[in-house]
Design an enzyme around this catalytic site. Structure first.
Site, mmCIF file in Angstrom:
data_model
loop_
_atom_site.group_PDB
_atom_site.id
_atom_site.type_symbol
_atom_site.label_atom_id
_atom_site.label_comp_id
_atom_site.label_asym_id
_atom_site.label_seq_id
_atom_site.Cartn_x
_atom_site.Cartn_y
_atom_site.Cartn_z
ATOM 1 N N TYR A 174 35.829 22.669 41.019
ATOM 2 C CA TYR A 174 35.337 23.811 40.231
ATOM 3 C C TYR A 174 35.372 23.476 38.736
ATOM 4 O O TYR A 174 34.356 23.600 38.037
ATOM 5 C CB TYR A 174 36.189 25.047 40.536
ATOM 6 C CG TYR A 174 35.936 26.235 39.629
ATOM 7 C CD1 TYR A 174 34.750 26.968 39.695
ATOM 8 C CD2 TYR A 174 36.897 26.641 38.696
ATOM 9 C CE1 TYR A 174 34.531 28.047 38.860
ATOM 10 C CE2 TYR A 174 36.689 27.727 37.863
ATOM 11 C CZ TYR A 174 35.508 28.436 37.942
ATOM 12 O OH TYR A 174 35.293 29.508 37.108
ATOM 13 N N ALA A 200 28.053 32.038 38.647
ATOM 14 C CA ALA A 200 28.667 30.732 38.882
ATOM 15 C C ALA A 200 29.200 30.671 40.302
ATOM 16 O O ALA A 200 29.378 31.709 40.955
ATOM 17 C CB ALA A 200 29.820 30.499 37.898
ATOM 18 N N ASP A 244 18.141 32.499 42.021
ATOM 19 C CA ASP A 244 19.128 31.677 42.737
ATOM 20 C C ASP A 244 19.372 30.395 41.947
ATOM 21 O O ASP A 244 18.441 29.618 41.711
ATOM 22 C CB ASP A 244 18.606 31.354 44.142
ATOM 23 C CG ASP A 244 19.681 30.709 45.008
ATOM 24 O OD1 ASP A 244 20.622 30.089 44.460
ATOM 25 O OD2 ASP A 244 19.576 30.829 46.243
ATOM 26 N N LEU A 245 20.629 30.186 41.558
ATOM 27 C CA LEU A 245 20.951 28.994 40.757
ATOM 28 C C LEU A 245 20.709 27.705 41.533
ATOM 29 O O LEU A 245 20.619 26.627 40.941
ATOM 30 C CB LEU A 245 22.407 29.052 40.277
ATOM 31 C CG LEU A 245 22.721 30.133 39.231
ATOM 32 C CD1 LEU A 245 24.210 30.147 38.916
ATOM 33 C CD2 LEU A 245 21.927 29.915 37.947
ATOM 34 N N ASP A 291 38.999 28.100 31.838
ATOM 35 C CA ASP A 291 40.227 27.381 31.497
ATOM 36 C C ASP A 291 40.444 26.169 32.416
ATOM 37 O O ASP A 291 41.167 25.248 32.061
ATOM 38 C CB ASP A 291 41.428 28.327 31.605
ATOM 39 C CG ASP A 291 41.492 29.069 32.944
ATOM 40 O OD1 ASP A 291 40.441 29.239 33.585
ATOM 41 O OD2 ASP A 291 42.595 29.471 33.353
HETATM 42 N N1 NAP Z 1 36.913 34.953 37.951
HETATM 43 C C1 NAP Z 1 37.717 34.268 37.158
HETATM 44 O O1 NAP Z 1 38.955 34.331 37.245
HETATM 45 C C2 NAP Z 1 37.136 33.360 36.086
HETATM 46 C C3 NAP Z 1 38.013 32.606 35.306
HETATM 47 C C4 NAP Z 1 37.475 31.783 34.309
HETATM 48 C C5 NAP Z 1 36.114 31.726 34.115
HETATM 49 N N2 NAP Z 1 35.287 32.456 34.912
HETATM 50 C C6 NAP Z 1 33.848 32.321 34.675
HETATM 51 O O2 NAP Z 1 33.331 33.574 34.269
HETATM 52 C C7 NAP Z 1 32.004 33.763 34.777
HETATM 53 C C8 NAP Z 1 31.913 35.081 35.495
HETATM 54 O O3 NAP Z 1 32.895 35.139 36.511
HETATM 55 P P1 NAP Z 1 33.074 36.403 37.450
HETATM 56 O O4 NAP Z 1 34.528 36.591 37.656
HETATM 57 O O5 NAP Z 1 32.230 37.539 36.941
HETATM 58 O O6 NAP Z 1 32.449 35.830 38.782
HETATM 59 P P2 NAP Z 1 32.216 36.543 40.165
HETATM 60 O O7 NAP Z 1 32.699 37.953 40.137
HETATM 61 O O8 NAP Z 1 32.702 35.618 41.221
HETATM 62 O O9 NAP Z 1 30.625 36.609 40.228
HETATM 63 C C9 NAP Z 1 29.864 35.445 40.287
HETATM 64 C C10 NAP Z 1 28.420 35.848 40.403
HETATM 65 O O10 NAP Z 1 27.655 34.647 40.465
HETATM 66 C C11 NAP Z 1 26.701 34.833 41.466
HETATM 67 N N3 NAP Z 1 26.265 33.578 42.073
HETATM 68 C C12 NAP Z 1 27.020 32.675 42.757
HETATM 69 N N4 NAP Z 1 26.221 31.685 43.220
HETATM 70 C C13 NAP Z 1 24.956 31.987 42.813
HETATM 71 C C14 NAP Z 1 23.710 31.357 42.987
HETATM 72 N N5 NAP Z 1 23.569 30.222 43.693
HETATM 73 N N6 NAP Z 1 22.623 31.933 42.438
HETATM 74 C C15 NAP Z 1 22.716 33.091 41.747
HETATM 75 N N7 NAP Z 1 23.880 33.735 41.564
HETATM 76 C C16 NAP Z 1 24.990 33.181 42.087
HETATM 77 C C17 NAP Z 1 27.358 35.705 42.513
HETATM 78 O O11 NAP Z 1 26.324 36.279 43.284
HETATM 79 P P3 NAP Z 1 26.510 36.774 44.793
HETATM 80 O O12 NAP Z 1 27.018 38.191 44.634
HETATM 81 O O13 NAP Z 1 25.130 36.678 45.358
HETATM 82 O O14 NAP Z 1 27.496 35.848 45.444
HETATM 83 C C18 NAP Z 1 28.109 36.680 41.633
HETATM 84 O O15 NAP Z 1 27.284 37.764 41.286
HETATM 85 C C19 NAP Z 1 31.717 32.528 35.628
HETATM 86 O O16 NAP Z 1 31.021 31.592 34.849
HETATM 87 C C20 NAP Z 1 33.079 31.969 35.951
HETATM 88 O O17 NAP Z 1 33.040 30.563 36.149
HETATM 89 C C21 NAP Z 1 35.768 33.281 35.876
#
Ligand code: NAP
Length: 296
Positions: free
Chosen positions: A124, A59, A35-36, A101
Site C-alpha cells: 500500500y 484509492a 474506475d481508476l 503516512d
Molecule cells: N483511511 C485511512 O486511514 C487513510 C490514511 C492515510 C491516507 N489515506 C488516504 O486518503 C484518501 C481517502 O481515504 P478514505 O479513507 O476516504 O478511503 P475509503 O473510505 O477507503 O474510500 C476509498 C474510495 O476509493 C474508491 N475506489 C477504490 N478503488 C477504486 C477504483 N478502482 N476506481 C474508482 N474508485 C475506487 C472506493 O470506491 P468503492 O466504494 O467503489 O470501493 C472508495 O469510494 C486515500 O487516498 C487514502 O489512501 C487514508
C-alpha cells in the site's frame, strides 16, 4: 468553482460533501462510471465534467489485502493518479491528491516532515508513494499532495466504528496494539484543510504552493490510546464502553507490517494555508457524538 471529487463513497469524499466546500459546485465520481483501473473512464469523466479543480480521494485503501493483490493496488494507487493529474492538467485544473503516512518506514521518534525520504514497508505505502511521483510528474506546477493518517469518520469502515461496535456487542475488554504511534485524523478535519487549500488557490493560484503537505490530527497517540479515548468519548455521550488491554504488534500479526512511528509534522500546511486541525481528542468527540446520534 466546479470541483471534481473522486472516491465518491469514501470517508474523505463524504466529509467534503458535508463541509464548507459544498458552497462550490461539487461533482462526485465513483465506480462503475469512474474506475481508476480504466484510464479511459478517468479521461472521459474529467473531459465531460471540465472541472476547475480535482480532489483525488479515491484509492485502494485495503492495506492488508494489497499485499496479495499487488497488480490491482499498483494500477489504482501508482498508475491511475498520474492519469488523473494528466487529464486534469489538460483541462486546466490543479489537483489535490490524498496520500498517506505509510510512505514512511516508521523508524525514529520524531514526526515525519514532507522532505524526509520515503521508504515504504508495504505494498500500500509503496504504491501510494509511486502515485505521488506520478502526480508530481504530470502536474509539476499545479498539485498539492496531501498526506494524512489514521482516518476516521461517521462513514465507511474505520477504527472508531470498529471499537464502538465491539463495545456495543458486549466485549468487556479489547486488546489493542500499543507500540504503533500516529495522529488520528477526522475526515471532517481533512475536508476543512482541503477547503483552506482551495481558498488559497482561488486567491493566488496553485503555482507558488504546488508541493507536498502533511495534514493530520493535532497531537498523537498509540492505537491503544486511541481506543481508550474512543471509549471515554462514548461514555461521555452515553454510549457503550470497554476496557483496553495494550498489546505489542507481535501479539496481533497482520498481513501487512505497519510503521511504528506514523506521526506527521503538519507545520508546513499550517504556515502555507493557515489551517490547523483540532486536537485529536476534540475532533474524535464530535465524530463519536455523530455516530451515537448525540451530536449537534
Ligand atoms: N483511511 C485511512 O486511514 C487513510 C490514511 C492515510 C491516507 N489515506 C488516504 O486518503 C484518501 C481517502 O481515504 P478514505 O479513507 O476516504 O478511503 P475509503 O473510505 O477507503 O474510500 C476509498 C474510495 O476509493 C474508491 N475506489 C477504490 N478503488 C477504486 C477504483 N478502482 N476506481 C474508482 N474508485 C475506487 C472506493 O470506491 P468503492 O466504494 O467503489 O470501493 C472508495 O469510494 C486515500 O487516498 C487514502 O489512501 C487514508
Amino acid at each position: 468553482m466546479r470541483i471534481l471529487v473522486t472516491g465518491r463513497d469514501g470517508q474523505v469524499a463524504r466529509a467534503i460533501a458535508a463541509s464548507s466546500l459544498a458552497s462550490h459546485e461539487l461533482i462526485f465520481a465513483g465506480r462503475p462510471d469512474f474506475d481508476l483501473g480504466d484510464p479511459a473512464s478517468i479521461e472521459m469523466t474529467i473531459a465531460r465534467t471540465d472541472p476547475d479543480l480535482v480532489i483525488s480521494a479515491a484509492a485502494y485503501t485495503a492495506v492488508d489485502k494489497a499485499e496479495d493483490d499487488i497488480a490491482c493496488a499498483e494500477l489504482v494507487n501508482a498508475e491511475a493518479p498520474g492519469v488523473v493529474a494528466r487529464a486534469a492538467t489538460q483541462a486546466g485544473a490543479p489537483v489535490i491528491h490524498l496520500s498517506t503516512d505509510y510512505v514512511f518506514d516508521g523508524r525514529g521518534e520524531r514526526a515525519w516532515r514532507e522532505d524526509d525520504p520515503v521508504a515504504p514497508i508495504g505494498v500500500y505505502g509503496r504504491t501510494k508513494a509511486a502515485g505521488e511521483e506520478a502526480v508530481r510528474r504530470a502536474a509539476p506546477d499545479a498539485h498539492a499532495i496531501v498526506r494524512t493518517a489514521w482516518v476516521y469518520s461517521p462513514w465507511g469502515t474505520n477504527f472508531v466504528k470498529t471499537m464502538l461496535r465491539l463495545a456495543g456487542n458486549g466485549h468487556d475488554v479489547v486488546r489493542v496494539v500499543a507500540d504503533q504511534i500516529g495522529c488520528p485524523t477526522s475526515a471532517h478535519c481533512i475536508a476543512g484543510g482541503l477547503d483552506a487549500v482551495v481558498r488559497h488557490w482561488q486567491a493566488e493560484g496553485p503555482g507558488r504552493t504546488s508541493g507536498t503537505y502533511h495534514l493530520a490530527g493535532t497531537g498523537h497517540t498509540s492505537w491503544a490510546g486511541f481506543a481508550t479515548a474512543i471509549f471515554s468519548a462514548s461514555t461521555a455521550a452515553g454510549g457503550p464502553s470497554a476496557g483496553v488491554e495494550p498489546i505489542p504488534s507481535s501479539a496481533y500479526p497482520t498481513r501487512a507490517v505497519r510503521p511504528a512511528n506514523s506521526r506527521l509534522d503538519c507545520a508546513k500546511f499550517r504556515s502555507t494555508f493557515g489551517y490547523e486541525t483540532a486536537p485529536w481528542p476534540k475532533a474524535l468527540q464530535k465524530v463519536v457524538d455523530e455516530l451515537l446520534g448525540t451530536g449537534g
